[in-house]
Design a protein around this motif. Structure first.
Motif: not given
Length: 182
Positions: A26-31, A54-63
């Protein structure tokens, strides 16, 4: 070499390998997301756990880009002089009303990482004024003193992200990504 004492139940939960793998991913995706917005001249200015989904597919989204500003815009205060952002995650330069760049978001990311590793924020106070004083004047407890069996690499990244001076932090989200990937 951390001091030897038995792992507490809280530490065991915080340091579960499955949790640590998800946390790092998740941290890598936020970066990656921060690198993208910073690369387009934006600063989020209100990065906090409730704005990272974080969605069901573990995709991180900034809101919640309601406070995002183009770097070309003015400083980190609103027209009527009110501070914006959520106090606990505000970088020192944001508290001081100084012009912001992506390093303010990286500070916020460091606070989030510190909390995820220790189960508590680096600075905690009853009032915004006391919290700001701590952020500006004191050092947080060492992460590995709060979580003896925590990941030393993640602890180093978190502590560098929450340094008082922006020049002492990682300078870009890409640098944070590389440090987390080592």
């Amino acid at each position: 070499q951390p001091p030897s004492r038995p792992t507490t139940p809280k530490e065991a939960d915080l340091n579960r390998p499955e949790r640590m793998g998800k946390l790092k991913d998740a941290m890598l995706q936020v970066c990656e997301a921060l690198a993208y917005i910073h690369g387009h001249g934006l600063v989020h200015r209100d990065l906090k756990p409730s704005n990272i989904m974080v969605d069901d597919d573990r995709q991180v989204r900034l809101m919640d880009f309601g406070l995002a500003k183009f770097l070309a815009d003015d400083a980190g205060i609103t027209a009527d002089g009110k501070l914006v952002g959520t106090y606990r995650y505000m970088a020192p330069e944001q508290i001081l009303g100084e012009p912001l760049d992506g390093r303010a978001d990286l500070y916020s990311l460091g606070v989030i990482l510190y909390e995820l590793m220790s189960g508590r924020p680096p600075f905690d106070a009853k009032t915004p004024h006391e919290l700001w004083r701590q952020v500006l004047e004191t050092e947080p407890p060492p992460l590995l003193a709060l979580n003896l069996h925590g990941d030393p690499q993640l602890a180093r990244v978190a502590h560098r992200l929450i340094r008082k001076e922006p020049d002492d932090r990682f300078q870009t989200a890409e640098e944070v990504y590389e440090a987390l990937s080592e």
